[in-house]
Design an enzyme around this catalytic site. Structure first.
Site, PDB file in Angstrom:
ATOM      1  N   LYS A 157      -0.552  -3.292  -2.402  1.00 10.15           N
ATOM      2  CA  LYS A 157      -0.657  -3.531  -3.843  1.00 10.15           C
ATOM      3  C   LYS A 157      -0.945  -4.990  -4.194  1.00 10.15           C
ATOM      4  O   LYS A 157      -1.287  -5.296  -5.329  1.00 10.15           O
ATOM      5  CB  LYS A 157       0.618  -3.069  -4.539  1.00 10.15           C
TER       6      LYS A 157
HETATM    7  C1  LIG Z   1       2.219   2.380  -3.766  1.00 11.03           C
HETATM    8  C2  LIG Z   1       2.239   2.746  -2.325  1.00 11.03           C
HETATM    9  C3  LIG Z   1       1.601   3.920  -1.838  1.00 11.03           C
HETATM   10  C4  LIG Z   1       0.916   4.898  -2.753  1.00 11.03           C
HETATM   11  O1  LIG Z   1      -0.273   4.418  -3.278  1.00 11.03           O
HETATM   12  P1  LIG Z   1      -0.974   5.178  -4.510  1.00 11.03           P
HETATM   13  O2  LIG Z   1      -2.153   4.365  -4.847  1.00 11.03           O
HETATM   14  O3  LIG Z   1       0.066   5.191  -5.610  1.00 11.03           O
HETATM   15  O4  LIG Z   1      -1.289   6.543  -4.048  1.00 11.03           O
HETATM   16  C5  LIG Z   1       1.598   4.156  -0.474  1.00 11.03           C
HETATM   17  N1  LIG Z   1       2.241   3.318   0.368  1.00 11.03           N
HETATM   18  C6  LIG Z   1       2.879   2.207  -0.046  1.00 11.03           C
HETATM   19  C7  LIG Z   1       3.574   1.371   0.952  1.00 11.03           C
HETATM   20  C8  LIG Z   1       2.903   1.864  -1.405  1.00 11.03           C
HETATM   21  O5  LIG Z   1       3.563   0.771  -1.811  1.00 11.03           O
END
Ligand SMILES: *Cc1c(COP(=O)(O)O)cnc(C)c1O
Length: 430
Positions: free
Chosen positions: A107
């Site tokens: 993210k």
């Molecule tokens: C947010 C997150 C996800 C999921 O991603 P999306 O885009 O919401 O599907 C998967 N793995 C980790 C470690 C995350 O922080």
């Protein structure tokens, strides 16, 4: 490029307005009016392009009316200052590690890109903008880091007291400067409810300009397509058809990959791998979309019962279920299977995966049983150290702390405790 609301197929706005609004006034998600096409020559010559050049060419069509070329290049240079390595697992499988950013989850890219866009949009403004966000773990840290020190932007993060990991809490509460952590006695849903209420509270209008940094924001969504393009650049030479398995919760990351495919990237198939929160795997079986309450798992960043970005994936295929099925398969896995996969990866490849990456690996294995002539990539979305307890107890390993994490372990936690909406309101009015 204009963006419109998927709710009413109307309410057209510019990229800038879509970023500032977060969600359309009618409650819909923003979607680009056209899907720009990257020319065949881009893919033919991609090996010769730097990550920065790839990123610039892919994103510029979406933002060009609001962000000049030189500024976008500067922003991307800041956002992409770490590596996205592909690590081989077996002859036809690699993992794409997305966790080398400041908070060690994928993210970081979206959060930093959004922070830089907002910083640019509010560069000369006398008013401050306040980014208000609720987090169940990873989002808060990535947003806090991305916005740290961005002039003109205050960040207020709500998190549920005692319900995030020690490392996640430190990532939220030790930064200072323009970042404030509100520790809510309640659940993530309570945090989310307070945030939503603040957005519609007329008593705040005129005093604070609020914006949201949650994962539906187009500035967080779009740059995620870069991971897939970077991987393609390295794997094109294999000559095999590529498949990506994406551990999915709100389905923003995978949706961005599917957008890259619609922009021209040659990919055979996408696999959305989930934990037991199986709303999408069930939909891909039955064509009936039935959201349900989320269930807690060891891959907690994917504990989502009503994935907010899935509507964008449906829109990419104009809600044609059979078309969508040609491009997307979805599987769900239990915690027990996830731990087995972590053990397997460790025993066979010496690879320490976090629970989210392990779910991605499981989905890829399952798909490749029937499609052995493909080359598979699963995304490793977080560093295993972020899920220290489950990783060390499952694999019997001791993980050393990477520098990004080590440096926050001795810092003082600072948070403001709140338990009801009125306290949030008064805090925002201060
Ligand atoms: C947010 C997150 C996800 C999921 O991603 P999306 O885009 O919401 O599907 C998967 N793995 C980790 C470690 C995350 O922080």
């Amino acid at each position: 490029m204009n963006f419109y609301s998927l709710h009413t197929n109307d309410a057209k706005v510019s990229f800038k307005e879509a970023v500032i609004n977060g969600i359309a006034p009618d409650g819909g998600l923003y979607f680009p009016e056209q899907i720009p096409q990257l020319p065949a020559s881009f893919f033919d010559n991609i090996e010769g392009l730097s990550n920065l050049e790839i990123a610039f060419r892919a994103l510029f069509p979406f933002v060009k009316e609001d962000i000049p070329e030189t500024i976008l290049r500067e922003i991307l240079e800041e956002v992409l200052d770490f590596d996205f390595p592909l690590v081989p697992i077996s002859e036809h499988v690699s993992t794409l590690e997305l966790f080398n950013g400041p908070t060690m989850a994928f993210k970081d890219v979206g959060a930093r890109f959004m922070a830089n866009c907002l910083g640019y949009f509010f560069r000369d403004s006398e008013n401050k903008v306040t980014v208000l966000v609720a987090t169940s773990g990873d989002t808060g840290g990535a947003v806090a880091n991305g916005f740290l020190g961005v002039a003109g932007v205050e960040v207020v993060i709500l998190y549920p007291s005692g319900k995030v990991s020690d490392i996640q809490e430190r990532q939220l509460t030790t930064l200072g400067q323009n970042i404030t952590a509100l520790e809510v006695s309640g659940t993530f849903d309570d945090c989310q409810r307070m945030v939503k209420r603040a957005f519609v509270d007329t008593s705040l209008k005129g005093s604070v300009q609020l914006t949201s940094a949650n994962s539906i924001n187009v500035a967080r969504w779009l740059p995620q397509m870069l991971y897939f393009l970077f991987a393609y650049k390295h794997l094109k030479a294999s000559g095999k058809e590529l498949v990506f398995s994406v551990p999915s919760g709100n389905f923003g990351n995978i949706c961005a990959g599917m957008l890259a495919q619609r922009m021209g990237m040659p990919v055979r198939h996408f696999i959305a791998s989930t934990n037991v929160n199986d709303t999408v795997p069930a939909y891909m079986q039955t064509a009936i979309y039935e959201p349900k309450p989320s269930v807690a798992t060891i891959s907690n960043a994917m504990d989502v019962g009503d994935p907010s970005n899935f509507i964008r994936i449906r829109k990419l295929y104009n809600d044609d279920f059979s078309e969508l099925s040609k491009h997307l398969t979805s599987y769900s896995f239990t915690d027990k299977e996830t731990k087995e996969a972590m053990k397997n990866l460790y025993a066979k490849a010496g690879y320490v995966a976090d629970p989210h990456g392990a779910v991605g690996y499981l989905g890829l294995q399952k798909y490749r049983e029937k499609h052995p002539n493909t080359y598979g990539v699963f995304l490793e979305t977080a560093h295993p150290v972020k899920f220290l307890d489950v990783v060390s107890s499952t694999l019997n390993v001791t993980l050393s702390l990477p520098p990004q994490i080590a440096k926050i372990m001795h810092k003082e936690k600072e948070s403001v405790s709140i338990s009801e909406y009125e306290e949030l309101r008064l805090f925002l009015l201060k």
